[in-house]
Design a protein around this motif. Structure first.
Motif, PDB file in Angstrom:
ATOM      1  N   ARG A  91      -0.870  -0.349  -5.340  1.00 22.82           N
ATOM      2  CA  ARG A  91      -0.380  -1.719  -5.562  1.00 22.82           C
ATOM      3  C   ARG A  91      -1.289  -2.748  -4.918  1.00 22.82           C
ATOM      4  NH1 ARG A  91       2.131  -5.345  -2.656  1.00 22.82           N
ATOM      5  NH2 ARG A  91       2.390  -3.938  -0.875  1.00 22.82           N
ATOM      6  N   THR A  92      -1.886  -2.393  -3.789  1.00 23.44           N
ATOM      7  CA  THR A  92      -2.701  -3.343  -3.026  1.00 23.44           C
ATOM      8  C   THR A  92      -4.192  -3.217  -3.295  1.00 23.44           C
ATOM      9  OG1 THR A  92      -2.714  -1.789  -1.157  1.00 23.44           O
ATOM     10  CG2 THR A  92      -1.000  -3.477  -1.176  1.00 23.44           C
ATOM     11  N   GLY A  93      -4.585  -2.357  -4.229  1.00 21.97           N
ATOM     12  CA  GLY A  93      -6.005  -2.226  -4.548  1.00 21.97           C
ATOM     13  C   GLY A  93      -6.368  -0.824  -4.960  1.00 21.97           C
ATOM     14  N   ASN A  94      -6.845  -0.019  -4.003  1.00 19.01           N
ATOM     15  CA  ASN A  94      -7.300   1.336  -4.298  1.00 19.01           C
ATOM     16  C   ASN A  94      -6.510   2.385  -3.539  1.00 19.01           C
ATOM     17  OD1 ASN A  94      -9.538   0.731  -6.030  1.00 19.01           O
ATOM     18  ND2 ASN A  94     -10.720   0.112  -4.234  1.00 19.01           N
ATOM     19  N   VAL A  95      -6.266   3.503  -4.209  1.00 22.21           N
ATOM     20  CA  VAL A  95      -5.822   4.707  -3.515  1.00 22.21           C
ATOM     21  C   VAL A  95      -7.068   5.357  -2.927  1.00 22.21           C
ATOM     22  CG1 VAL A  95      -4.609   6.911  -3.716  1.00 22.21           C
ATOM     23  CG2 VAL A  95      -3.976   4.994  -5.198  1.00 22.21           C
ATOM     24  N   LEU A  96      -6.961   5.821  -1.688  1.00 21.55           N
ATOM     25  CA  LEU A  96      -8.148   6.378  -1.035  1.00 21.55           C
ATOM     26  C   LEU A  96      -8.154   7.906  -1.140  1.00 21.55           C
ATOM     27  CD1 LEU A  96     -10.440   4.742   0.287  1.00 21.55           C
ATOM     28  CD2 LEU A  96      -8.371   3.456  -0.194  1.00 21.55           C
TER      29      LEU A  96
END
Length: 376
Positions: free
Chosen positions: A191-196
């Motif tokens: 939701r906030t950008g990238n899954v790491l």
């Protein structure tokens, strides 16, 4: 008194670090703004589904039936499998479905990373979908996954893994709880950008982003992180559901976690130059969800030593009572098959296995091949 304060501070720090990935990190993620996707109209990309197998004959009938269902819904779906020298007839079972799956056979044990590279080199789809031999996909998984590629900035899409058999043992129950927490963390990271980083049960990337890498690294972490390194988004789709049976025996789970942790740290060392070039938010996510967990066992040990020393300084009787209480809980937990004490022991075992795996990797020992758990 200063010594007591130092010991108390060490204990508090250790508690915060151990709780960070599960309590403080999720709270911080929830405070961050959402990063919306921007889909555009266009043709749905083609796809290739890839998996490696070693001695998975017991899982093959259900797996092949699942693949047949997916192929019926998506006639253009390319399905490729790599048999890593199975001795139980896994490769023959797959080969018998030659109209469904294209099979590549390895010369012997060469490992999953090697097998996946062979499959990726043969695949023709715009999107490469990676999964495991014992994982089943829901009927609408491919549709929902490919739909997310309508945004040209999306370079990779993870699915959601739902474990089956959580009630079979304390080990399975703890594994299920851990994974539910992990899935929620990935939802917030997405939701906030990238899954790491992805795990191998279900994830995908654009074929053009597939990297080159040595056979000794974790292919799922290496391949998924290539999306982030390329400046594209790695997101998670809640409605792309994969299902897998949990490992129920402590011995199997311990060996699995040692192997994964050893390869994860080895992969981290390989990726370090690119990790350093990531943005600040992605570096924070990576450290919070991965690095802190890898060393959680060390902080548990340090916290236990600090707590023991502090209790001894305050009251030897308090120290003895605490030591006996901990020993009793561990004794009960080791013998119980369910309940809170058994779950606590399984958590401690998981941290110990992870720390052992990281230690092995730091001394130059890692694992290339794998064996399926017998207690699934």
């Amino acid at each position: 008194m200063p010594t007591n304060l130092i010991l108390a501070a060490i204990l508090l720090l250790c508690l915060i670090v151990v709780a960070w990935p599960f309590l403080f990190y999720p709270l911080i993620l929830r405070l961050l703004p959402s990063r919306p996707e921007a889909p555009v109209d266009g043709a749905t990309p083609s796809a290739s589904l890839l998996f490696c197998a070693y001695n998975e004959a017991a899982a093959m009938p259900e797996k092949l039936a699942n693949l047949a269902m997916l192929k019926t819904r998506h006639p253009g779906l390319e399905i490729l499998a790599f048999d890593d020298g199975s001795s139980d007839g896994t490769g023959d079972l797959i080969a018998a479905q030659g109209n469904l799956v294209t099979l590549l056979r390895g010369p012997g044990r060469s490992g999953k990373a090697h097998g996946m590279k062979q499959l990726a080199g043969r695949a023709q789809g715009d999107v490469l979908i990676f999964t495991d031999a014992n994982v089943l996909l829901d009927a609408d998984a491919i549709d929902n996954l490919l739909a997310r590629y309508a945004d040209p900035q999306i370079g990779g899409v993870l699915g959601s893994l739902h474990y089956v058999g959580a009630e079979d043992s304390a080990t399975a129950s703890v594994g299920s709880l851990y994974w539910r927490i992990e899935e929620k963390l990935k939802d917030e990271e997405s939701r906030t950008g990238n899954v790491l980083g992805a795990d191998g049960s279900i994830f995908s990337i654009r074929r053009s982003l597939y990297p080159d890498f040595p056979d000794s690294v974790l292919d799922d972490l290496t391949v998924s992180m290539a999306v982030v390194f390329a400046g594209k988004r790695l997101v998670k789709a809640k409605n792309v559901i994969a299902r897998e049976r949990l490992v129920t025996a402590r011995q199997d789970e311990y060996r699995r976690k040692v192997r994964i942790a050893a390869r994860a740290w080895h992969t981290h060392a390989y990726l370090r130059p690119q990790l350093r070039r990531m943005g600040a938010l992605d570096r924070f996510k990576y450290a919070s969800r991965k690095i802190i967990r890898w060393f959680g066992g060390l902080f548990i040990l340090a916290g236990a030593v600090a707590a023991g020393a502090l209790a001894m300084r305050l009251s030897p009787a308090l120290y003895m009572a605490g030591a006996l209480g901990v020993a009793l809980i561990v004794w009960i937990g080791m013998r119980a098959k369910s309940g809170p004490f058994a779950a606590l022991v399984d958590v401690l075992i998981a941290y110990a296995a992870t720390l052992q795996g990281v230690g092995r990797a730091m001394t130059g020992r890692t694992v290339t091949i794998w064996n399926p758990a017998q207690s699934r």
